[in-house]
Design a protein around this motif. Structure first.
Motif, PDB file in Angstrom:
ATOM      1  N   UNK A 145      36.311  40.163  37.722  1.00 23.74           N
ATOM      2  CA  UNK A 145      36.425  39.717  39.114  1.00 23.74           C
ATOM      3  C   UNK A 145      36.882  38.269  39.189  1.00 23.74           C
ATOM      4  N   UNK A 146      36.289  37.416  38.372  1.00 27.66           N
ATOM      5  CA  UNK A 146      36.676  36.002  38.378  1.00 27.66           C
ATOM      6  C   UNK A 146      38.122  35.835  37.914  1.00 27.66           C
ATOM      7  N   UNK A 147      38.497  36.542  36.841  1.00 23.97           N
ATOM      8  CA  UNK A 147      39.876  36.451  36.354  1.00 23.97           C
ATOM      9  C   UNK A 147      40.877  36.961  37.392  1.00 23.97           C
ATOM     10  N   UNK A 148      40.521  38.038  38.100  1.00 19.52           N
ATOM     11  CA  UNK A 148      41.404  38.572  39.128  1.00 19.52           C
ATOM     12  C   UNK A 148      41.606  37.572  40.252  1.00 19.52           C
ATOM     13  N   UNK A 149      40.548  36.882  40.641  1.00 17.04           N
ATOM     14  CA  UNK A 149      40.654  35.894  41.716  1.00 17.04           C
ATOM     15  C   UNK A 149      41.521  34.710  41.287  1.00 17.04           C
ATOM     16  N   UNK A 150      41.301  34.231  40.067  1.00 18.93           N
ATOM     17  CA  UNK A 150      42.115  33.108  39.560  1.00 18.93           C
ATOM     18  C   UNK A 150      43.576  33.520  39.438  1.00 18.93           C
ATOM     19  N   UNK A 151      43.818  34.721  38.927  1.00 17.73           N
ATOM     20  CA  UNK A 151      45.192  35.226  38.803  1.00 17.73           C
ATOM     21  C   UNK A 151      45.847  35.376  40.168  1.00 17.73           C
ATOM     22  N   UNK A 152      45.072  35.885  41.135  1.00 24.82           N
ATOM     23  CA  UNK A 152      45.609  36.041  42.478  1.00 24.82           C
ATOM     24  C   UNK A 152      45.985  34.720  43.114  1.00 24.82           C
ATOM     25  N   UNK A 153      45.132  33.707  42.939  1.00 26.55           N
ATOM     26  CA  UNK A 153      45.458  32.383  43.479  1.00 26.55           C
ATOM     27  C   UNK A 153      46.713  31.817  42.819  1.00 26.55           C
ATOM     28  N   UNK A 201      52.421  42.099  43.244  1.00 29.76           N
ATOM     29  CA  UNK A 201      52.194  41.010  42.299  1.00 29.76           C
ATOM     30  C   UNK A 201      51.609  39.784  42.989  1.00 29.76           C
ATOM     31  N   UNK A 202      52.011  39.546  44.238  1.00 31.15           N
ATOM     32  CA  UNK A 202      51.551  38.356  44.942  1.00 31.15           C
ATOM     33  C   UNK A 202      50.108  38.488  45.437  1.00 31.15           C
ATOM     34  N   UNK A 203      49.747  39.633  45.977  1.00 25.42           N
ATOM     35  CA  UNK A 203      48.464  39.757  46.677  1.00 25.42           C
ATOM     36  C   UNK A 203      47.404  40.581  45.941  1.00 25.42           C
ATOM     37  N   UNK A 204      47.793  41.348  44.930  1.00 26.16           N
ATOM     38  CA  UNK A 204      46.841  42.290  44.319  1.00 26.16           C
ATOM     39  C   UNK A 204      45.626  41.593  43.736  1.00 26.16           C
ATOM     40  N   UNK A 205      45.827  40.459  43.059  1.00 23.83           N
ATOM     41  CA  UNK A 205      44.704  39.786  42.413  1.00 23.83           C
ATOM     42  C   UNK A 205      43.589  39.444  43.386  1.00 23.83           C
ATOM     43  N   UNK A 206      43.946  38.781  44.490  1.00 21.30           N
ATOM     44  CA  UNK A 206      42.938  38.380  45.471  1.00 21.30           C
ATOM     45  C   UNK A 206      42.382  39.587  46.207  1.00 21.30           C
ATOM     46  N   UNK A 207      43.254  40.531  46.569  1.00 12.87           N
ATOM     47  CA  UNK A 207      42.797  41.698  47.310  1.00 12.87           C
ATOM     48  C   UNK A 207      41.846  42.568  46.500  1.00 12.87           C
ATOM     49  N   UNK A 218      35.758  43.698  44.456  1.00  9.61           N
ATOM     50  CA  UNK A 218      35.067  43.746  43.162  1.00  9.61           C
ATOM     51  C   UNK A 218      33.838  42.837  43.141  1.00  9.61           C
ATOM     52  N   UNK A 219      33.890  41.748  43.917  1.00 13.89           N
ATOM     53  CA  UNK A 219      32.698  40.897  44.016  1.00 13.89           C
ATOM     54  C   UNK A 219      31.534  41.657  44.623  1.00 13.89           C
ATOM     55  N   UNK A 220      31.796  42.409  45.695  1.00 16.93           N
ATOM     56  CA  UNK A 220      30.745  43.244  46.296  1.00 16.93           C
ATOM     57  C   UNK A 220      30.314  44.349  45.342  1.00 16.93           C
ATOM     58  N   UNK A 221      31.284  44.910  44.625  1.00 21.09           N
ATOM     59  CA  UNK A 221      30.970  45.971  43.668  1.00 21.09           C
ATOM     60  C   UNK A 221      30.055  45.442  42.556  1.00 21.09           C
ATOM     61  N   UNK A 222      30.296  44.223  42.111  1.00 22.26           N
ATOM     62  CA  UNK A 222      29.453  43.642  41.061  1.00 22.26           C
ATOM     63  C   UNK A 222      28.007  43.514  41.517  1.00 22.26           C
ATOM     64  N   UNK A 223      27.808  43.103  42.768  1.00 25.36           N
ATOM     65  CA  UNK A 223      26.443  43.031  43.302  1.00 25.36           C
ATOM     66  C   UNK A 223      25.809  44.417  43.320  1.00 25.36           C
ATOM     67  N   UNK A 224      26.587  45.426  43.724  1.00 20.87           N
ATOM     68  CA  UNK A 224      26.071  46.783  43.709  1.00 20.87           C
ATOM     69  C   UNK A 224      25.760  47.285  42.315  1.00 20.87           C
ATOM     70  N   UNK A 225      26.583  46.907  41.340  1.00 21.14           N
ATOM     71  CA  UNK A 225      26.309  47.308  39.956  1.00 21.14           C
ATOM     72  C   UNK A 225      25.035  46.663  39.433  1.00 21.14           C
ATOM     73  N   UNK A 226      24.774  45.430  39.823  1.00 16.41           N
ATOM     74  CA  UNK A 226      23.528  44.781  39.409  1.00 16.41           C
ATOM     75  C   UNK A 226      22.315  45.532  39.928  1.00 16.41           C
ATOM     76  N   UNK A 227      22.467  46.172  41.077  1.00 14.59           N
ATOM     77  CA  UNK A 227      21.376  46.954  41.648  1.00 14.59           C
ATOM     78  C   UNK A 227      21.434  48.416  41.226  1.00 14.59           C
TER      79      UNK A 227
END
Length: 415
Positions: free
Chosen positions: A45-53, A78-84, A89-98
């Motif tokens: 998730x973090x890598x996707x956000x950095x790549x998207x920016x 290519x331009x928007x996929x990373x951030x989108x 995925x950030x919300x999904x990560x919280x759900x996976x923790x639970x």
């Protein structure tokens, strides 16, 4: 060495010094478990956000990968996929923790999109994103059984979700059907965009109705959309906020209290409460009612259900559902409050069994008079155990000592 059957338990020399069981050098399961899967998705998730920016900051993102000619709208992807992909995925990560199964399903649906991104751009700097995203998919599949928690939605929450989806469909289909009566509205994408900015009350003004029918339709979307959105926010986010605040203050939510039945209620927090909770263990559901916020927070952290309220208040006893409880233990360090708690319990449920703690011997009769079925005299029990330990060198069974030292049911005490 001889076992209970009289047979020798000695092992041969070779078995002692050359055991057949091998100790693994690396505990691979520790690196491929549920926690590792959640951590890997978080890193992706973090890598996707950095790549998207990074891709958004470039005027012309690279589209030179092997799938650049296969993926539709490759440059926009290519331009928007990373951030989108990063935000869901950030919300999904919280759900996976639970350990939510819906989050597991969403992760498996989103990760292939991130695998495609480096294959579209062809940038070497996105190779870690490709490798980690590709590795996360089989790791999640391997730990499928670790994500079994279901998302339990109330009928009101389901209705709220259905309302917001229904308004979205109504607005999109209606706007597309009336597209000739709007400026700059040509296709389904424009219709969906118009509905979203209208419900969100943003209103950029780039798409505007030009006929009375279109204006009336826009007003209906505003009224239905904002209403459905407000209800959905209250239904979906409200309980989560309530649960967080309740956990912070060490108390139960109203929805949790409504599920209580055939449970044990402990009124007050005293010296014997911890040992009582340890002895009960997992045999029955237990709820502690105490006005001590610090004690409530500690009990809540230990996994004990707690209602932070006055144990002598009848409204608190109704909230904790004493009327359907299997029994009530009154166990604070203040006998005066214990008497009031017994009285309040009898008013709420005259038939429930009440066992009360007497910190002073002189208060045993008072607790019996107000309706306690059994009174435990702590000082008498402690003194008897001390005497038996000194004279006999050992203590008898604790339960027998408690029975012999506590007062009889409803008949007063022989102390």
């Amino acid at each position: 060495m001889v076992d209970s059957q009289g047979e020798s338990d000695e092992r041969p020399f070779e078995e002692v010094f050359y055991p057949a069981d091998r100790v693994p050098l690396v505990a691979w399961r520790e690196f491929t478990g549920v926690k590792s899967a959640v951590a890997l998705v978080a890193v992706v998730t973090v890598l996707a956000f950095v790549t998207g920016l990074s891709n958004l900051s470039q005027p012309d993102p690279a589209v030179e990968g092997p799938l650049a000619t296969v993926v539709p709208m490759a440059e926009g992807f290519a331009r928007f996929a990373g951030v989108l992909f990063a935000f869901p995925l950030g919300l999904v990560t919280v759900g996976l923790q639970r350990r939510k199964r819906i989050a597991w399903n969403a992760a498996l649906a989103l990760l292939p999109g991130l695998v495609l991104l480096p294959l579209v751009t062809g940038r070497a700097t996105e190779l870690p994103l490709f490798v980690l995203s590709l590795s996360a998919i089989p790791l999640l599949a391997l730990n499928r059984e670790g994500f079994e928690q279901r998302v339990d939605l109330s009928s009101f929450q389901i209705a709220a979700i259905a309302a917001i989806v229904g308004v979205g469909l109504y607005g999109t289909v209606g706007a597309y059907g009336l597209r000739g009566q709007f400026l700059e509205l040509d296709g389904w994408g424009d219709a969906f965009y118009y509905v979203v900015v209208t419900i969100a009350t943003v209103g950029y003004g780039d798409i505007t109705p030009i006929t009375l029918e279109a204006k009336l339709f826009s007003l209906s979307v505003i009224l239905f959309g904002t209403g459905a959105f407000t209800v959905a926010v209250g239904a979906l986010i409200g309980p989560a906020i309530e649960s967080r605040m309740a956990a912070a203050f060490g108390t139960m939510t109203a929805s949790e209290l409504s599920l209580l039945e055939d449970h044990a209620v402990v009124l007050g927090y005293g010296d014997v409460t911890e040992s009582f909770l340890d002895s009960v263990g997992g045999e029955t559901d237990v709820v502690v009612v105490t006005s001590d916020a610090d004690a409530a927070s500690r009990l809540s952290d230990a996994g004990i259900e707690v209602l932070t309220d006055d144990p002598t208040d009848e409204s608190a006893l109704r909230d904790v559902r004493v009327d359907v409880a299997s029994g009530v233990a009154v166990a604070s360090d203040d006998d005066a409050r214990n008497v009031l708690a017994v009285l309040a319990t009898r008013n709420v449920n005259p038939d429930v069994r009440i066992v009360a703690v007497a910190n002073e011997e002189t208060h045993v009769e008072k607790l019996d008079a107000v309706g306690a079925d059994e009174i435990i005299d702590l000082r008498a029990i402690g003194g008897r155990l001390l005497g038996e330990s000194l004279l006999d060198g050992q203590t008898d069974d604790v339960e027998n000592d408690i029975d012999s030292s506590s007062s009889a049911e409803s008949g007063g005490s022989d102390e």
